[in-house]
Design a protein around this motif. Structure first.
Motif, PDB file in Angstrom:
ATOM      1  N   LEU A  47      23.724 -14.879-102.751  1.00 36.75           N
ATOM      2  CA  LEU A  47      24.065 -15.527-101.486  1.00 36.75           C
ATOM      3  C   LEU A  47      23.953 -17.035-101.614  1.00 36.75           C
ATOM      4  O   LEU A  47      22.956 -17.545-102.133  1.00 36.75           O
ATOM      5  N   PHE A  68      24.498 -18.778 -94.061  1.00 36.81           N
ATOM      6  CA  PHE A  68      24.642 -18.001 -95.282  1.00 36.81           C
ATOM      7  C   PHE A  68      26.104 -17.644 -95.539  1.00 36.81           C
ATOM      8  O   PHE A  68      26.896 -17.467 -94.616  1.00 36.81           O
ATOM      9  N   GLY A  69      26.416 -17.533 -96.816  1.00 35.16           N
ATOM     10  CA  GLY A  69      27.744 -17.106 -97.226  1.00 35.16           C
ATOM     11  C   GLY A  69      27.913 -15.602 -97.076  1.00 35.16           C
ATOM     12  O   GLY A  69      26.986 -14.886 -96.693  1.00 35.16           O
ATOM     13  N   THR A  70      29.108 -15.150 -97.403  1.00 37.87           N
ATOM     14  CA  THR A  70      29.483 -13.748 -97.210  1.00 37.87           C
ATOM     15  C   THR A  70      28.894 -12.833 -98.276  1.00 37.87           C
ATOM     16  O   THR A  70      28.912 -11.620 -98.120  1.00 37.87           O
ATOM     17  N   GLY A  71      28.390 -13.395 -99.364  1.00 32.59           N
ATOM     18  CA  GLY A  71      27.705 -12.600-100.387  1.00 32.59           C
ATOM     19  C   GLY A  71      28.602 -12.126-101.512  1.00 32.59           C
ATOM     20  O   GLY A  71      29.788 -11.840-101.329  1.00 32.59           O
TER      21      GLY A  71
END
Lengths: 115, 113
Positions: free
Chosen positions: B88, B103-106
Motif C-alpha cells: 500500500l 491510502f492507495g488502492t493496493g
C-alpha cells in the motif's frame, strides 16, 4: 513495547444489529485513528482523535457509525444498525501526535461480517 | 478528494524475479509512505519519502518519489516468498490534514517458489 490492541478479532452479525469494537493504543500516543478496509483495498480513514477530541470525522457515516475516546486513551467504534456493505476489517492505529510525519502504528484489526 | 491509484492490482511471480509497483495521483503530496500488510495483520510502514526525486533503498526494495511529488514506485529485486503481501502506498496532503493519510488502492503480491 506493546503494540496497538484491538478486540474482538472477528465478529459476525445479522444486518440491522449493532456492534462495537475496542482499541487500546500504544502507551503515550495522543492520536488515534479508525480505518475501514474493504477486502483487498487500502484503508479509508473514518475518524481521527487527538486525546479525547475529534480532529477529523469527515468520512464517518454519522447516521450509523459513532466513536468515542472519553479519557483520551481507549476508544470504541460502534455501528448501529449494521448494513451488508459494512463488512470489512476495522483497523485502529495510533501515533505520538497528529503532526505530519508521525508514524502510525496499526493494530491487527477486527474483521466484521454482516449477513 | 485526493486519490492514489496503484498498479498492477495483482501480481503473481516466481521467486527470483524482479517487479515494480506504481502509485499515481493527480494530487501533490508532502510525503509518501509505503506499507506492507500480511493477512490478519495491520499495515507495517516500510519507508517514507519526502523530497521530489528522492530514492531510498531498503535491502532488495527501492522506493522512488516522483519529481512532482504526485507519484511513486516500489521496485523489488530478486523477490522471495517472504515478500508476499498487500503493498500500500499512502500520501500525506499539503494542506495540514493533521497527519491524515490517503491510502492507495493496493497491490496484492504473491511470490511462489
Amino acid at each position: 513495547e506493546a503494540g496497538v490492541a484491538q478486540s474482538p478479532r472477528y465478529k459476525i452479525i445479522e444486518k440491522r444489529q449493532s456492534v462495537a469494537f475496542w482499541c487500546n493504543p500504544i502507551s503515550g500516543h495522543a492520536t488515534l485513528y479508525w480505518y475501514q478496509q474493504i477486502l483487498g483495498q487500502g484503508p479509508k480513514l473514518l475518524i481521527q482523535f487527538q486525546n479525547n477530541g475529534v480532529v477529523d470525522d469527515s468520512q464517518l457515516p454519522k447516521d450509523r457509525f459513532s466513536a468515542e475516546r472519553l479519557k483520551g486513551v481507549d476508544s470504541t467504534l460502534k455501528i448501529q444498525p449494521a448494513k451488508l456493505e459494512d463488512s470489512a476489517v476495522y483497523l485502529c492505529a495510533s501515533s505520538f501526535n497528529f503532526y505530519q510525519g508521525n508514524e502510525q502504528f496499526f493494530g491487527p484489526g477486527t474483521r466484521l461480517t454482516v449477513l | 478528494t485526493q486519490l492514489l491509484e496503484q498498479s498492477p492490482q495483482f501480481l503473481s511471480i516466481q521467486e527470483g524475479e524482479n517487479l515494480t509497483v506504481y502509485c499515481n495521483s493527480s494530487s501533490v503530496f508532502s510525503s509518501l509512505q509505503w506499507y506492507r500488510q500480511e493477512p490478519g495483520e495491520g499495515p507495517v510502514l516500510l519507508v517514507t519519502v519526502v523530497t521530489g526525486g528522492e530514492v531510498k533503498k531498503l535491502k532488495r526494495l527501492t522506493f522512488q518519489f516522483g519529481d512532482a511529488r504526485k507519484d511513486s514506485s516500489l521496485h523489488i529485486t530478486a523477490a522471495q516468498p517472504g515478500d508476499t503481501g498487500l503493498y500500500l502506498c499512502a500520501g500525506a496532503g499539503l494542506t495540514g490534514g493533521g497527519n491524515k493519510l490517503t491510502f492507495g488502492t493496493g497491490t496484492q503480491l504473491k511470490v511462489e517458489l
